[in-house]
Design an enzyme around this catalytic site. Sequence first.
Site, PDB file in Angstrom:
ATOM      1  N   LYS A  79      -4.425  -9.272   0.871  1.00  0.00           N
ATOM      2  CA  LYS A  79      -4.308  -8.771  -0.507  1.00  0.00           C
ATOM      3  C   LYS A  79      -3.457  -9.736  -1.331  1.00  0.00           C
ATOM      4  O   LYS A  79      -2.442 -10.244  -0.824  1.00  0.00           O
ATOM      5  CB  LYS A  79      -3.663  -7.375  -0.458  1.00  0.00           C
ATOM      6  CG  LYS A  79      -3.599  -6.651  -1.784  1.00  0.00           C
ATOM      7  CD  LYS A  79      -3.022  -5.250  -1.570  1.00  0.00           C
ATOM      8  CE  LYS A  79      -3.021  -4.425  -2.837  1.00  0.00           C
ATOM      9  NZ  LYS A  79      -2.556  -3.037  -2.595  1.00  0.00           N
ATOM     10  N   SER A 154      -5.430   0.551  -4.491  1.00  0.00           N
ATOM     11  CA  SER A 154      -5.516  -0.772  -5.078  1.00  0.00           C
ATOM     12  C   SER A 154      -6.003  -1.850  -4.100  1.00  0.00           C
ATOM     13  O   SER A 154      -6.450  -2.912  -4.544  1.00  0.00           O
ATOM     14  CB  SER A 154      -4.154  -1.182  -5.617  1.00  0.00           C
ATOM     15  OG  SER A 154      -3.209  -1.226  -4.569  1.00  0.00           O
ATOM     16  N   SER A 178      -2.991   3.336  -1.447  1.00  0.00           N
ATOM     17  CA  SER A 178      -3.764   2.120  -1.695  1.00  0.00           C
ATOM     18  C   SER A 178      -4.381   1.421  -0.491  1.00  0.00           C
ATOM     19  O   SER A 178      -5.181   0.506  -0.667  1.00  0.00           O
ATOM     20  CB  SER A 178      -2.911   1.114  -2.453  1.00  0.00           C
ATOM     21  OG  SER A 178      -2.999   1.388  -3.808  1.00  0.00           O
TER      22      SER A 178
HETATM   23  N1  GLN Z   1      -3.256   4.848  -7.074  1.00  0.00           N
HETATM   24  C1  GLN Z   1      -1.842   4.969  -6.955  1.00  0.00           C
HETATM   25  C2  GLN Z   1      -1.195   4.380  -8.179  1.00  0.00           C
HETATM   26  O1  GLN Z   1      -1.872   3.989  -9.032  1.00  0.00           O
HETATM   27  C3  GLN Z   1      -1.350   4.313  -5.705  1.00  0.00           C
HETATM   28  C4  GLN Z   1      -1.257   2.828  -5.790  1.00  0.00           C
HETATM   29  C5  GLN Z   1      -0.761   2.200  -4.529  1.00  0.00           C
HETATM   30  O2  GLN Z   1      -0.695   2.809  -3.468  1.00  0.00           O
HETATM   31  N2  GLN Z   1      -0.400   0.928  -4.638  1.00  0.00           N
HETATM   32  O3  GLN Z   1      -0.009   4.330  -8.296  1.00  0.00           O
END
Ligand code: GLN
Length: 489
Positions: A79, A154, A178
Site C-alpha cells: 500500500k 482504503s 481498511s
Molecule cells: N473507512 C474508514 C475511514 O474512512 C476507515 C479507514 C481506514 O481504516 N484507514 O476512516
Amino acid sequence: MSYTNLTISTAHQMLSAGKISPIDLTKHCLEQIEKTDPTINACITVIKEQAIAHAEDAAKRYKNGEPRGILDGIPLSIKDVFCIRNIRTTAASHILENFVPPYDATVIGKLKNAGAIFVSKTNTDEFTCGASTETSAFGVTKNPWNTETVAGGSSGGSAASIASGQCLGSLGTDTGGSIRQPAAFCNVTGLKVTYGRVSRYGVISMASSLDTIGPLARSAEDCAHLLEIIAGFDPNDSTTPQVPLKDYSMEAKKALPKYRIGIPQEYFGDALTEETKIAVESAAKVFEKMGCTLIPLSLPHTKYAVSVYYILSPSEVSSNMSRYDGIRFGPGPKKIPDDLQEYFFAAREEGFGDEMKRRIMIGTYALSAGYYDAYYKKAQKVRTLIIRDFEEAFKNVDALLTPVSPYPAFKIGDKSQDPLQMYLADTLTIPSSLAGIPGISLPCGFTSEHLPIGLQLLSPAFTEERLLQLGFHYQTATHHHLTCAPITI
Ligand code: GLN
C-alpha cells in the site's frame, strides 16, 4: 501456466523444488500488472527494474539451496503509505506526489531481509481516509470481480492487486476497516492485528490511536507467514509492546479446539443484505460442524461506534495532517505568495482533496477549546464502554463471528457524494478498531451477481493465532478463497 490463484505456501514449495524460478514468477506478476492495471488501477507506482533485480538475487539463493525462508522470491504489492527507500510514496495525495523517502519502514526492512520482492505501490484513499479508494488523487481502483463496483477501501489497491493476479500478497493498513472491507469486496483474506502488534515506524499515519498494519493474501495460512515476519517489538515505535511472538503458521494448523464462538445480535440488523446474512450464517454452521459452539450474545454499545470513531479519528487525522505544509513535504503552491501564512493556505488548499479537508475541519472543531469536553472527551469515554463490551463478551467466548460489511462491493459513485453513507460502510469493522483487538476477513461466498461476501472473526488482544487457526480450518473446509476473479481468466 497460470499463477493467478497461487498461494505463497504453494509458490514456495514450487520454488524450492525448482519447478518455477523467482524471475518467472516476478515477470509473470509484472505482465499481469501490464495486462490488468489499465482496467483495475490498483497500482500508483510499478517497481519493475528493481523487482527483477531482486528476483535474480532470490534465484541465486534458491539455486544455491539457501533461500531465506518462505517469503524469499515472493512478489508482493505494498500500500502506498509504507516508506520504501528511494521509491516514491504518495499516500494517494497530491501533497506527497513527489515524496521519495530516504529510509525503509521497519516492516519493509523485515520483508526485504526475508527476500520478498515488491512489484508495486498500491492505490488507497487519500491518507487512507475512505472506504472505496474514491478519495485517491490517482483515481479509483476498480473491483476485479465487477469493474463497475469499488474494490473497497482504503486498502483497495492491495486487495485488487491480489484478486487480479498481480502479486501473491500485500501489506495494508486498517484504522477502521481498511484491510478487512476491501479484502471482503475482492475475495481476499485480510488480517487486522492487535493495536501495537506490528510496528508503524515509517508508515504514514492516519489516526494514531487506531492505525494498524497487516497482511492481505489468498489464504489465512499466507497471512500467518507474512505476520510472522512483520510482527514484533520495535524500538522505533513505542506502541509495540514486548508481547511474545507466536509461530503463527504452525499455530494456525493445529487441530481446532472446540471454540465457543459468539454471534453478536447487533451485527445482524436490518442494514444487512439478505445474501450477506445467509452467507455468514452458513459460514457459522461450518464452524459448528467442526465442533465449535455458537453462542448468541449482545455488544450493547455497538450503535455508538461510528459516531465515536468519526470524532476521534478526524481529531487525530487533523493533528497528523498539520505537518503537510508544502515546505517540509509536498510540492508547495503553484503560485508562491509573499506571505508565509498564505503559502501554507495555498499549499494545503491545492494539496489536499475534499475528504481530507472535511476530516481536518471536523477534527479541528472537535478538538477546539470549548468543544473538546463535549466531543473528544465524551467520545473517549464511550470508547471505553465499547472496549468493555468486548471484554465482557470474551469472558464467555473465544471469538466473535460477524459479517465484514453489511453489503457487497457498491457501485462506483454510489456513496461518494454522501459522506455519511460512506462513513456507515464501516459499521461492522469500526467497533473492534476502537477496542484495538484483532480481526480477520475471510471469503465466505458470493451474491447472485458474483460479488464476494466476507466473514469477520474477532478475538481478544494478541490472539491473532486463534483467528489464523479458525481461518485455516475454515479454508480447509471451503473453497471460496480460491475462486478466481473473472479478470484473471
Ligand atoms: N473507512 C474508514 C475511514 O474512512 C476507515 C479507514 C481506514 O481504516 N484507514 O476512516
